[in-house]
Design a protein around this motif. Structure first.
Motif, mmCIF file in Angstrom:
data_model
loop_
_atom_site.group_PDB
_atom_site.id
_atom_site.type_symbol
_atom_site.label_atom_id
_atom_site.label_comp_id
_atom_site.label_asym_id
_atom_site.label_seq_id
_atom_site.Cartn_x
_atom_site.Cartn_y
_atom_site.Cartn_z
ATOM 1 N N ARG A 80 0.874 -1.191 0.000
ATOM 2 C CA ARG A 80 0.000 0.000 0.000
ATOM 3 C C ARG A 80 0.902 1.228 0.000
ATOM 4 O O ARG A 80 2.115 1.097 0.232
ATOM 5 N N ASN A 82 -0.439 4.348 1.507
ATOM 6 C CA ASN A 82 -1.246 5.341 2.219
ATOM 7 C C ASN A 82 -0.511 5.900 3.434
ATOM 8 O O ASN A 82 -0.935 5.725 4.577
ATOM 9 N N GLU A 93 4.560 5.492 -2.901
ATOM 10 C CA GLU A 93 3.783 5.478 -4.144
ATOM 11 C C GLU A 93 4.694 5.132 -5.334
ATOM 12 O O GLU A 93 4.291 4.415 -6.256
ATOM 13 N N ASP A 143 -4.762 7.300 -4.186
ATOM 14 C CA ASP A 143 -6.162 6.928 -3.965
ATOM 15 C C ASP A 143 -6.394 6.520 -2.518
ATOM 16 O O ASP A 143 -5.622 5.755 -1.939
ATOM 17 N N SER A 144 -7.467 7.042 -1.942
ATOM 18 C CA SER A 144 -7.824 6.716 -0.565
ATOM 19 C C SER A 144 -9.245 7.201 -0.332
ATOM 20 O O SER A 144 -9.629 8.246 -0.859
ATOM 21 N N GLN A 175 -7.640 1.823 0.672
ATOM 22 C CA GLN A 175 -6.830 2.102 -0.519
ATOM 23 C C GLN A 175 -7.083 0.944 -1.475
ATOM 24 O O GLN A 175 -6.600 -0.177 -1.265
#
Ligand code: FAD
Ligand code: PYC
Length: 415
Positions: A80, A82, A93, A143-144, A175
């Motif tokens: 992930r 986030n 990311e 994205d979240s 996410q």
């Protein structure tokens, strides 16, 4: 190497007898341009990017055991990006984006499954904290989103959303691009691709000393003799402090056992990843059908790759609060890895007080998701002798200068 269906079938029928080795088993050479200490995912990825993107081919990866036998092969494979702070969000990311193409980059199926990662909120404070986090993450273009209990129930029908339990489920962050990948495949994919570019992967070769002179690092002492190196990159996770001591400095890193366990295999029932900081458990289901379950670190420092039963007992209690349906499942096996934790729960990817000696460590409980990104920026740092913009904030100086990158919240349940 590419395999056709016919060659796969042929190998299967011949009991795999003529199956070619995926990488060589070379003897160590006397000297290399770069020696990477540690054959986990991060070390192998670093070697791969050194060869693939910086044209440095005289590279060796020295591994004291077998590649991927450390935390890479012991983790619960959650991926992930986030993270709260800008610097971390960009780094993780970057890694997630590399993961999204990694099977094709390496021509090796890493079984990436972007099935979504949920972090549950169990009280008003949790909810506010999650929504602040979701806003910060989205500001970084990642994205979240927040889910209501009804949306959670629609996505995870087996979760207990009754308002009457000790910690009711009041919401979650999600996410969607998060998920899991096959950990061994990540190590094997990088190993095969690095080997094909000429990198020597040398297993059963423990580094026992780091030789330094007036100009900086000179090479490493190993159980297979002395190896000279122009540059040395150390990526040994839970043993980073041990290697730093060999080089004559100290790291602000603590080593702890982090354990996980799996249940007996069952039919597909849980197709996402659920984590709860409050009850302290997380769970996903592997492609074999086992539930993969984990919790936090064992509180004491240790180099033993096993954990205590107290953690298991608490995580089983937490699992059953969230998923009463699992009450009759048998647990099959448990294990632990040694994780290296910095005071701000962020990694170190940095030059060191010794010229041409570089350290990549401090990933703690959350470095699997960073494997390709970490290798990518560490290779840049070693090749150019300066940090990549994405790892500039993760230097050693931040612990004396005070510019900490606090990610205890993002490290979540595992801390
Ligand atoms: P490792 O894979 O540990 O590789 C380091 C290598 O260095 C080892 O193979 C070791 O043998 C070798 N080595 C050590 N000393 C020497 C020496 N002197 N000479 C030569 N070689 C040496 N992260 C996530 O993102 N998601 C998760 O879901 C997740 N779950 C986890 C669950 C558990 C139970 C554990 C233990 C960790 C988890 N992590 C997770 C963290 C993640 O596993 C690590 O951060 C990551 O795998 C570290 O990779 P690495 O290549 O740096 O370390
Ligand atoms: O970093 O997502 C993570 C994680 C989950 C369990 C251990 N680490």
């Amino acid at each position: 190497m590419r395999y056709s269906i016919l060659s796969l079938l042929g190998n299967a029928l011949r009991s795999h007898r003529r199956w070619p080795a995926a990488w060589r088993n070379p003897q160590p050479k006397e000297a290399y341009d770069v020696v990477i200490v540690g054959g986990g995912g991060h070390g192998l990825a670093t070697a791969y990017y050194l060869a693939a993107e910086h044209g440095i081919k005289r590279v060796a990866v020295l591994e004291k055991g077998w590649i991927g036998g450390g935390n890479t092969g012991r983790n619960t494979t959650i991926i992930r990006s986030n993270y709260l702070q800008d610097q971390s969000a960009h780094l993780y990311e970057h890694s997630l984006r590399l993961y999204e193409n990694l099977s094709s980059t390496l021509n090796f199926n890493i079984m990436l499954s972007q099935r979504g990662v949920l972090n549950l909120a169990h009280n008003e404070h949790d909810l506010r904290e999650l929504s602040r986090r979701v806003h910060a993450i989205r500001l970084n273009g990642i994205d979240s989103q927040i889910l209501t209990p009804d949306q959670i129930k629609a996505m995870v029908p087996i979760i207990n959303t009754s308002p009457d339990v000790r910690y009711p489920v009041l919401g979650a962050s999600l996410q969607r691009r998060g998920g899991v990948a096959r950990h061994d495949a990540v190590a094997w994919g990088f190993a095969r691709a690095a080997d094909a570019l000429g990198v020597d992967i040398i297993q059963n070769c423990e580094v026992t000393g780091i030789r330094r002179g007036d100009e900086g690092v000179e090479g490493v002492e190993t159980t297979r003799g002395y190896i000279q190196a122009n540059k040395v990159g150390v990526v040994v996770a839970g043993h980073a402090s041990v290697l730093a001591q060999m080089a004559g400095f100290r790291l602000p890193v603590e080593s702890h056992a982090l354990q996980a366990l799996v249940s007996e295999p069952i039919k597909p029932i849980h197709d996402t990843v659920v984590m709860s900081n409050a009850v302290h458990v997380y769970v996903s289901q592997s492609d074999k059908g086992e539930l993969v379950i984990g919790a936090g670190i064992d509180g004491y420092n240790s180099y033993a790759q096993r954990g205590s039963f107290r953690v298991i007992e608490e995580q089983m209690g937490a699992l059953l609060e969230l998923f009463p349906i699992f009450s009759r499942l048998k647990m099959l096996r448990h294990w632990a890895g040694i994780v290296d934790i910095c005071p701000d729960a962020s990694p170190i990817i940095s030059k060191t007080p010794v010229r041409h000696l570089y350290f990549n460590c401090g990933w703690g409980t959350g470095g699997f998701k960073a494997t390709p990104g970490s290798g990518h920026v560490f290779a840049h740092t070693i090749a150019r002798d300066e940090p990549h913009p994405l790892n500039a904030a993760f230097n050693l100086d931040r612990f004396t200068g005070g510019a900490l990158v606090d990610e205890h919240g993002a490290a979540a349940v595992a801390h």
